[in-house]
Scaffold this active site. Structure first.
Site, short mmCIF file in Angstrom:
data_model
loop_
_atom_site.label_atom_id
_atom_site.label_comp_id
_atom_site.label_asym_id
_atom_site.label_seq_id
_atom_site.Cartn_x
_atom_site.Cartn_y
_atom_site.Cartn_z
N VAL A 1 -1.24 8.57 9.28
CA VAL A 1 0.07 10.03 9.83
C VAL A 1 0.19 10.66 7.96
O VAL A 1 0.32 10.36 7.74
CB VAL A 1 1.18 9.31 10.23
CG1 VAL A 1 2.12 10.55 11.21
CG2 VAL A 1 0.85 8.36 11.54
N TYR B 1 -8.15 -2.87 -0.98
CA TYR B 1 -8.64 -1.72 -0.29
C TYR B 1 -9.11 -1.79 0.93
O TYR B 1 -10.35 -2.19 0.91
CB TYR B 1 -9.41 -0.81 -1.31
CG TYR B 1 -9.48 0.16 -1.08
CD1 TYR B 1 -8.45 1.50 -1.57
CD2 TYR B 1 -10.91 0.79 -0.89
CE1 TYR B 1 -8.76 2.88 -0.88
CE2 TYR B 1 -10.51 2.33 -0.09
CZ TYR B 1 -9.54 2.72 -0.01
OH TYR B 1 -9.65 4.28 -0.16
N LYS C 1 -0.85 15.50 -1.17
CA LYS C 1 -1.06 15.00 -2.40
C LYS C 1 -2.12 15.51 -2.99
O LYS C 1 -1.88 17.07 -4.17
CB LYS C 1 -1.61 13.44 -2.85
CG LYS C 1 -0.15 12.36 -2.52
CD LYS C 1 -1.26 11.25 -2.99
CE LYS C 1 0.62 9.98 -2.46
NZ LYS C 1 0.16 9.03 -3.13
N TYR D 1 2.04 -5.20 2.23
CA TYR D 1 2.79 -4.01 3.81
C TYR D 1 2.07 -4.37 5.27
O TYR D 1 2.86 -4.45 6.24
CB TYR D 1 2.59 -2.82 3.18
CG TYR D 1 2.87 -1.83 4.12
CD1 TYR D 1 4.12 -1.83 4.04
CD2 TYR D 1 1.79 -0.93 5.35
CE1 TYR D 1 4.59 0.03 5.28
CE2 TYR D 1 2.14 0.05 6.14
CZ TYR D 1 4.19 0.27 5.80
OH TYR D 1 3.91 1.08 6.60
N LYS E 1 4.37 -6.06 8.61
CA LYS E 1 3.74 -5.98 10.32
C LYS E 1 3.46 -6.65 11.22
O LYS E 1 4.05 -6.81 12.38
CB LYS E 1 3.82 -4.04 10.01
CG LYS E 1 4.10 -3.45 8.90
CD LYS E 1 3.55 -2.13 9.33
CE LYS E 1 3.98 -0.70 8.66
NZ LYS E 1 5.02 -0.47 9.83
N ARG F 1 -13.83 6.40 -6.50
CA ARG F 1 -14.83 5.80 -6.66
C ARG F 1 -15.20 5.09 -5.25
O ARG F 1 -14.37 4.22 -4.93
CB ARG F 1 -16.10 5.59 -7.41
CG ARG F 1 -16.07 6.46 -8.99
CD ARG F 1 -16.88 6.33 -9.74
NE ARG F 1 -17.21 7.04 -10.04
CZ ARG F 1 -16.39 8.04 -11.59
NH1 ARG F 1 -15.50 6.84 -12.02
NH2 ARG F 1 -17.25 9.05 -12.27
N LYS G 1 8.95 11.37 0.55
CA LYS G 1 7.90 10.08 0.59
C LYS G 1 7.83 9.53 -0.59
O LYS G 1 6.68 8.58 -1.00
CB LYS G 1 7.14 9.69 1.25
CG LYS G 1 7.27 9.66 2.66
CD LYS G 1 6.72 9.51 4.02
CE LYS G 1 5.75 8.46 4.18
NZ LYS G 1 4.76 9.14 5.41
N ARG H 1 -10.87 6.56 7.45
CA ARG H 1 -9.63 6.68 8.17
C ARG H 1 -9.43 7.45 9.52
O ARG H 1 -9.68 7.86 9.74
CB ARG H 1 -8.44 7.15 6.95
CG ARG H 1 -8.37 5.83 5.28
CD ARG H 1 -7.39 4.89 5.89
NE ARG H 1 -7.72 3.93 4.27
CZ ARG H 1 -8.55 3.57 4.03
NH1 ARG H 1 -9.87 3.04 4.06
NH2 ARG H 1 -7.56 2.50 2.73
#
Length: 199
Positions: free
Chosen positions: A42, A152, A59, A14, A18, A74, A50, A87
């Protein structure tokens, strides 16, 4: 900075898609005529459609509403305790304000970050959601799926130097304020069935 752009190494397909477009825009000279905006994490109203790609705030609201608890990954990397992956969380209202700044200043071009410029932990996000819902924080840590571990991101944070140099002085909401606005101003007002789909 074009040289810096070419040095970036995205961690997943992904992000690579971009990045490839940014490199194309650089090679083709488009960045001399347009403004590209890199949005960080965002969240905000009207992301219900979505599915699994909706924000963790959305969520978390559904999970806490349904179970009273929240599961977080974890950490599987030294130097990061469980829940302390970071983040740059940004409310959609702030993202819109930055986008409109470039709409109103068409002569400004290049690639710009859109985030608060301050990373926060998943734990801080979780605590903000529990607080907005008026519930005690009950958090369980679960293992990250093995397929995700190598890709990650443990820390993202928007560098706002170019945005500020371009003249955008927008004040971004603090995480707690932004989460409270979203939870109490939108999620808590959804009809029962729509709120349930947040889980």
């Amino acid at each position: 900075d074009p040289e810096r752009l070419a040095e970036l190494r995205p961690l997943n397909p992904y992000a690579q898609s971009k990045h490839d477009f940014d490199l194309l825009a650089l090679r083709a000279g488009w960045l001399e005529r347009v403004a590209g905006i890199k949005y960080f994490n965002v969240f905000g109203p009207h992301e219900d459609h979505k599915g699994e790609m909706r924000s963790v705030v959305h969520k978390a609201y559904g999970e806490i509403r349904a179970t009273g608890r929240l599961r977080l990954f974890r950490s599987h990397r030294p130097g990061f305790r469980d829940g302390e992956q970071r983040r740059d969380f940004v409310h959609v209202r702030d993202a819109v304000a930055v986008t409109l700044f470039f709409h109103d200043h068409p002569a400004i071009n290049g690639i710009f970050n859109c985030g608060t410029g301050r990373s926060r932990t998943w734990l801080e996000l979780a605590h903000a959601v529990f607080a907005a819902m008026g519930r005690p924080p009950l958090i369980d840590f679960i293992d990250m799926p093995p397929a995700l571990r190598d890709h990650y991101q443990y820390h993202t944070e928007a560098d706002l130097a170019r945005l500020r140099a371009a003249g955008c002085r927008h004040r971004f909401m603090e995480l707690e304020e932004a989460v409270r606005d979203y939870v109490n101003g939108h999620l808590a007002r959804l009809p029962e069935n729509d709120a349930a789909c947040a889980s």
